[in-house]
Write a protein that holds these residues in place. Sequence first.
Motif, PDB file in Angstrom:
ATOM      1  N   THR A 131      35.404  47.577  47.212  1.00  0.00           N
ATOM      2  CA  THR A 131      35.869  46.770  46.092  1.00  0.00           C
ATOM      3  C   THR A 131      34.681  46.233  45.290  1.00  0.00           C
ATOM      4  O   THR A 131      33.523  46.438  45.668  1.00  0.00           O
ATOM      5  N   GLY A 132      34.964  45.540  44.193  1.00  0.00           N
ATOM      6  CA  GLY A 132      33.892  45.071  43.330  1.00  0.00           C
ATOM      7  C   GLY A 132      33.694  43.567  43.388  1.00  0.00           C
ATOM      8  O   GLY A 132      34.425  42.838  44.068  1.00  0.00           O
ATOM      9  N   ALA A 133      32.696  43.101  42.648  1.00  0.00           N
ATOM     10  CA  ALA A 133      32.360  41.680  42.625  1.00  0.00           C
ATOM     11  C   ALA A 133      33.518  40.852  42.083  1.00  0.00           C
ATOM     12  O   ALA A 133      33.834  39.772  42.602  1.00  0.00           O
ATOM     13  N   LEU A 134      34.175  41.337  41.002  1.00  0.00           N
ATOM     14  CA  LEU A 134      35.291  40.615  40.412  1.00  0.00           C
ATOM     15  C   LEU A 134      36.428  40.450  41.410  1.00  0.00           C
ATOM     16  O   LEU A 134      37.035  39.382  41.504  1.00  0.00           O
ATOM     17  N   SER A 135      36.709  41.490  42.186  1.00  0.00           N
ATOM     18  CA  SER A 135      37.782  41.427  43.186  1.00  0.00           C
ATOM     19  C   SER A 135      37.455  40.403  44.261  1.00  0.00           C
ATOM     20  O   SER A 135      38.328  39.651  44.707  1.00  0.00           O
ATOM     21  N   PHE A 136      36.199  40.377  44.686  1.00  0.00           N
ATOM     22  CA  PHE A 136      35.780  39.441  45.733  1.00  0.00           C
ATOM     23  C   PHE A 136      36.001  37.991  45.277  1.00  0.00           C
ATOM     24  O   PHE A 136      36.597  37.173  45.989  1.00  0.00           O
ATOM     25  N   VAL A 137      35.532  37.676  44.084  1.00  0.00           N
ATOM     26  CA  VAL A 137      35.681  36.318  43.575  1.00  0.00           C
ATOM     27  C   VAL A 137      37.158  35.994  43.333  1.00  0.00           C
ATOM     28  O   VAL A 137      37.604  34.869  43.585  1.00  0.00           O
ATOM     29  N   ALA A 138      37.931  36.979  42.875  1.00  0.00           N
ATOM     30  CA  ALA A 138      39.362  36.763  42.635  1.00  0.00           C
ATOM     31  C   ALA A 138      40.106  36.433  43.929  1.00  0.00           C
ATOM     32  O   ALA A 138      40.986  35.567  43.939  1.00  0.00           O
ATOM     33  N   VAL A 139      39.747  37.096  45.011  1.00  0.00           N
ATOM     34  CA  VAL A 139      40.384  36.815  46.302  1.00  0.00           C
ATOM     35  C   VAL A 139      40.040  35.406  46.768  1.00  0.00           C
ATOM     36  O   VAL A 139      40.902  34.667  47.259  1.00  0.00           O
ATOM     37  N   LEU A 185      46.110  51.325  50.004  1.00  0.00           N
ATOM     38  CA  LEU A 185      47.166  50.412  49.570  1.00  0.00           C
ATOM     39  C   LEU A 185      46.615  49.044  49.187  1.00  0.00           C
ATOM     40  O   LEU A 185      47.263  48.297  48.454  1.00  0.00           O
ATOM     41  N   ALA A 186      45.427  48.713  49.720  1.00  0.00           N
ATOM     42  CA  ALA A 186      44.840  47.396  49.426  1.00  0.00           C
ATOM     43  C   ALA A 186      44.468  47.253  47.959  1.00  0.00           C
ATOM     44  O   ALA A 186      44.277  46.137  47.462  1.00  0.00           O
ATOM     45  N   SER A 187      44.375  48.370  47.247  1.00  0.00           N
ATOM     46  CA  SER A 187      44.002  48.316  45.830  1.00  0.00           C
ATOM     47  C   SER A 187      45.016  47.510  45.013  1.00  0.00           C
ATOM     48  O   SER A 187      44.635  46.802  44.071  1.00  0.00           O
ATOM     49  N   LEU A 188      46.295  47.607  45.374  1.00  0.00           N
ATOM     50  CA  LEU A 188      47.328  46.918  44.604  1.00  0.00           C
ATOM     51  C   LEU A 188      47.226  45.398  44.711  1.00  0.00           C
ATOM     52  O   LEU A 188      47.137  44.708  43.673  1.00  0.00           O
ATOM     53  N   PRO A 189      47.226  44.810  45.913  1.00  0.00           N
ATOM     54  CA  PRO A 189      47.083  43.344  45.973  1.00  0.00           C
ATOM     55  C   PRO A 189      45.746  42.858  45.421  1.00  0.00           C
ATOM     56  O   PRO A 189      45.686  41.768  44.842  1.00  0.00           O
ATOM     57  N   LEU A 190      44.686  43.653  45.585  1.00  0.00           N
ATOM     58  CA  LEU A 190      43.398  43.253  45.004  1.00  0.00           C
ATOM     59  C   LEU A 190      43.485  43.242  43.480  1.00  0.00           C
ATOM     60  O   LEU A 190      42.943  42.349  42.820  1.00  0.00           O
ATOM     61  N   ALA A 191      44.179  44.237  42.919  1.00  0.00           N
ATOM     62  CA  ALA A 191      44.346  44.291  41.468  1.00  0.00           C
ATOM     63  C   ALA A 191      45.182  43.101  40.977  1.00  0.00           C
ATOM     64  O   ALA A 191      44.895  42.511  39.922  1.00  0.00           O
ATOM     65  N   LEU A 192      46.209  42.729  41.729  1.00  0.00           N
ATOM     66  CA  LEU A 192      47.029  41.576  41.369  1.00  0.00           C
ATOM     67  C   LEU A 192      46.209  40.289  41.408  1.00  0.00           C
ATOM     68  O   LEU A 192      46.354  39.406  40.554  1.00  0.00           O
ATOM     69  N   ALA A 193      45.327  40.200  42.422  1.00  0.00           N
ATOM     70  CA  ALA A 193      44.456  39.025  42.517  1.00  0.00           C
ATOM     71  C   ALA A 193      43.533  38.942  41.304  1.00  0.00           C
ATOM     72  O   ALA A 193      43.332  37.854  40.733  1.00  0.00           O
ATOM     73  N   VAL A 194      42.982  40.079  40.893  1.00  0.00           N
ATOM     74  CA  VAL A 194      42.095  40.114  39.724  1.00  0.00           C
ATOM     75  C   VAL A 194      42.851  39.721  38.465  1.00  0.00           C
ATOM     76  O   VAL A 194      42.359  38.942  37.628  1.00  0.00           O
ATOM     77  N   ALA A 195      44.077  40.261  38.326  1.00  0.00           N
ATOM     78  CA  ALA A 195      44.876  39.940  37.138  1.00  0.00           C
ATOM     79  C   ALA A 195      45.190  38.447  37.073  1.00  0.00           C
ATOM     80  O   ALA A 195      45.069  37.807  36.002  1.00  0.00           O
ATOM     81  N   PHE A 197      43.516  36.025  38.465  1.00  0.00           N
ATOM     82  CA  PHE A 197      42.265  35.282  38.268  1.00  0.00           C
ATOM     83  C   PHE A 197      41.829  35.315  36.804  1.00  0.00           C
ATOM     84  O   PHE A 197      41.469  34.281  36.220  1.00  0.00           O
ATOM     85  N   THR A 198      41.827  36.497  36.202  1.00  0.00           N
ATOM     86  CA  THR A 198      41.377  36.628  34.814  1.00  0.00           C
ATOM     87  C   THR A 198      42.305  35.884  33.851  1.00  0.00           C
ATOM     88  O   THR A 198      41.850  35.385  32.812  1.00  0.00           O
ATOM     89  N   ASP A 199      43.591  35.783  34.199  1.00  0.00           N
ATOM     90  CA  ASP A 199      44.521  35.019  33.359  1.00  0.00           C
ATOM     91  C   ASP A 199      44.267  33.518  33.454  1.00  0.00           C
ATOM     92  O   ASP A 199      44.745  32.745  32.607  1.00  0.00           O
ATOM     93  N   SER A 200      43.554  33.119  34.491  1.00  0.00           N
ATOM     94  CA  SER A 200      43.343  31.676  34.716  1.00  0.00           C
ATOM     95  C   SER A 200      41.889  31.262  34.569  1.00  0.00           C
ATOM     96  O   SER A 200      41.481  30.210  35.066  1.00  0.00           O
ATOM     97  N   LEU A 201      41.090  32.075  33.882  1.00  0.00           N
ATOM     98  CA  LEU A 201      39.662  31.769  33.765  1.00  0.00           C
ATOM     99  C   LEU A 201      39.409  30.417  33.107  1.00  0.00           C
ATOM    100  O   LEU A 201      38.473  29.691  33.482  1.00  0.00           O
ATOM    101  N   GLU A 202      40.231  30.060  32.135  1.00  0.00           N
ATOM    102  CA  GLU A 202      39.999  28.823  31.399  1.00  0.00           C
ATOM    103  C   GLU A 202      40.273  27.581  32.247  1.00  0.00           C
ATOM    104  O   GLU A 202      39.843  26.476  31.908  1.00  0.00           O
ATOM    105  N   SER A 203      41.008  27.785  33.366  1.00  0.00           N
ATOM    106  CA  SER A 203      41.353  26.631  34.201  1.00  0.00           C
ATOM    107  C   SER A 203      40.397  26.439  35.372  1.00  0.00           C
ATOM    108  O   SER A 203      40.647  25.625  36.255  1.00  0.00           O
TER     109      SER A 203
END
Length: 862
Positions: A131-139, A185-195, A197-203
């Motif tokens: 996985t990537g850095a963004l996914s790690f922070v999102a989790v 299969l882990a790609s899906l929940p990781l992608a949801l976590a990223v989505a 997280f990115t929607d809540s960056l301002e908070s």
Amino acid sequence: MLIKSIRGKSFLWLTGFTALVLICNIYFSYLLGLGALVFAIARYADLKRRGELVRSFPKSLGYFAATVALALAVASVILLPTLLAMMSSSRTGSATFANGLSLYPLVYYLNLPNALFNTTGTMYYWDVIGTGALSFVAVVWTFRHFKDHIALNVTLILIALGVLVPAFAAFMNVMSTPSNRWLLLASLPLALAVASFTDSLESLTTKDFKWFIIAATGFLILLFVGNGFTFLLRPSHYLSYGCLFIFMVILSYGYMRSMNGLPFKTMLLALVGLNAIAIGTSFYSTNFNASVAYNEIPTGSATSWAKNFFDGADKFLKKYDKSFYRTSMMSNYDILDTAGNNIPMLLGTHTIESYFSVQNGAVNNFNKQLDNNQQTMNDPTSDANNRTTMLNLLGVKYVFARRDDVALRRSFPYGFKLVRNKQGKMVKFSNRTVYKLENHSSTVLLKNQNALPLAYMQTRQLNSSSYNKLSGNDKEQALLTGAKVDHQVAGVKTTKATSASKPMSYTVKSLSEPITTLAQLIRYRLTKNNDLRVDHLDVNKYSDAQLVKYFAKSAKLGHVSKRVNKLLTENAAMVTKNNAENANGLKKVTSDVAGNHQAYQLEIKNPQRYRNSELYLQIKGIKINQTTTQSKLTQLSNRLTLLDEPTTPALKVTHWRYVLNHPSFGGYLMSMNTSTSSNNLIQLGYNNMSDYEQKGSATINLGYSSRKVARRLINICFSGEDSISFKSVKLVAVPFNRSYETKIHRLQNQGLKKLKVTNNTVSGVSTTKQNAILTTSIPYSTGWHLTVDGKATPTQKVNTGFVGASVKGGTHRIKLTYETPGLAVGKWLTRIGGVIFIGIFLAETVLVILRKRRPDNQRKRH
């Protein structure tokens, strides 16, 4: 599609895609189906908690069941035959669940932190996450706000727990080996976590950043420990972890300035792209991945290899022999270290070898019963270990061999002669160069005069009780005297299965010399220790007494320490004990105190008695003394002591790191060599994800020797574990003489006349005076249907793995026709499912049209 179905939308789209997945690949449909089930439960619970459900639980369950049932019906034309093939395959009942593991080896857990970010390196049990850095922070962020994302977090926790347990991986791998390919299969929940997280960056808050830093620091500590207390990583790994650091900087910039600003979004997009490139190149680039660099071949080489695998001998054979025939290869023909390949099948050579995940279970049982040393789940027969009688039973008429085997006078199976031209010269096919893939030797063909027909009549059946008591060697000989049937056939004479092999007496001698004396240790130090070595000195010129007298001080052995004396004593005791264990036959092969594997030699008594025979080692009761972390560390320490090399704390840590990263997995290799042949006993380790089976016994073919050759010595060496013990190791000879030829010719004469073989039919004429058993080397399947004189006749399994039947005496027209099991039923189910699918689709379409045409006031009323 699944989310829409849960929210009350039409389930047809989900049905269609589910059916498509089932048709394309049953293995991945199994994985995706389990993943979808977990996701559906989690999503349903989440919607219920939010009060956003449209359908009740019973209704949702009904729609889900209808979706699965209809998808199964639509896919049945492919799915049902595949399922039936899997249920009767070599893997069913053969694979050891989770390779017998309750926990993974320690190296797996140590490797997990690095596997989270990277795809380069050793993939233990396919623990590929990457996985990537963004996914790690999102989790980290979703766990920080646990209650807001409870369904997602529970899913991530279940994934983390599943990675730790071999049984879970085996369950996800169709109840087989503990392969973690389910991690896709882990790609899906990781992608949801990223989505999320990115929607809540301002908070984001300061506390969020605090936890990001804590999590990253904790991860780096785990990485440091798992890598053996170092940050000595592959070059591509630094890029992956660099992306994590840069991401934290960019995130801090956005927090202080603006998350909506163009600079922040541009930097974030660029970093995600760089991270994706880093992950991809680390797996596929030859600059970063050593295994890719080793295995990668130029464009077109694979195609060229497939075409030229036999150096053109296959094309010659098709012109040389127009009849139906089977082929095989000498065991050393293909130099690549692979479990098997399907190239001969692609070339249409009717080879007995096939390599595939789903193999015929009956053929696998045949190879197990005859104790074929090369049997694996994915390639049950291979080349039958070049055993003469097995090749004859399987109807092998031609064998592809290396030209250098002829030059070296290696032994070939009995009855196989070189194909020659009209001038009597050996026909050879020059090596066709294919970079990295060629076998570097020309090809020659061997022709067998003793191959049995594809179908023949056996006028006798074997007594099961006497047959089951025989060794694998004797069982294959017994199959020449009668057919082995599961149920006795009325009207066919029963004969007792008897032993045909001859036991051979032998003595065991150790070929290696563990260091047991002071003189040997002096010689060892003066040749192996760089600081003590004298380049111009030939220590072999001196006797043991002279070495001790003149060179003891040079080797720092003027005074022998207690530690050195102890090691010499232990080595001497090992030699004495091992000689006693092997006094009445080989019982144990072992290592010395420094971990050096000992070599052995079996000397045959009266070897001239066993000319014109095939030699076999029959090994029973195999047990290994597995190398442990402590034993390996002790051996490395002992080696340094014997060499008189210093042991420092740093060196001890290096040894510890090396041993942890190179653990024992219970695998070993035993090599046996005679003057004319060689063979191996290979036990795959429990880190093997395809063919792991624990071997308790083995039958090793040491080749055929003619009347002119009397083999006297068998050299044995091993590697992989500290020691291997055996309940018994018998050496037997299987003679080939006129009696053997008579049995073969009798069965050849009883072959079907006018034999005709097409894709799905085998036909011919049988002529026997008495009742007989139709015996074939066609792998048994319920898909084969037999008619005798046009009348349907039941088939049965013969010789454990093949199609057979009871046929009355006289002249009869025999016809075997094959239809894939489950195909007919699958076609009907697909038709029915397709009609229902189309019917529901049309009904829903009509309802949509009617709703659109309904006046506005009616719509308001409703």
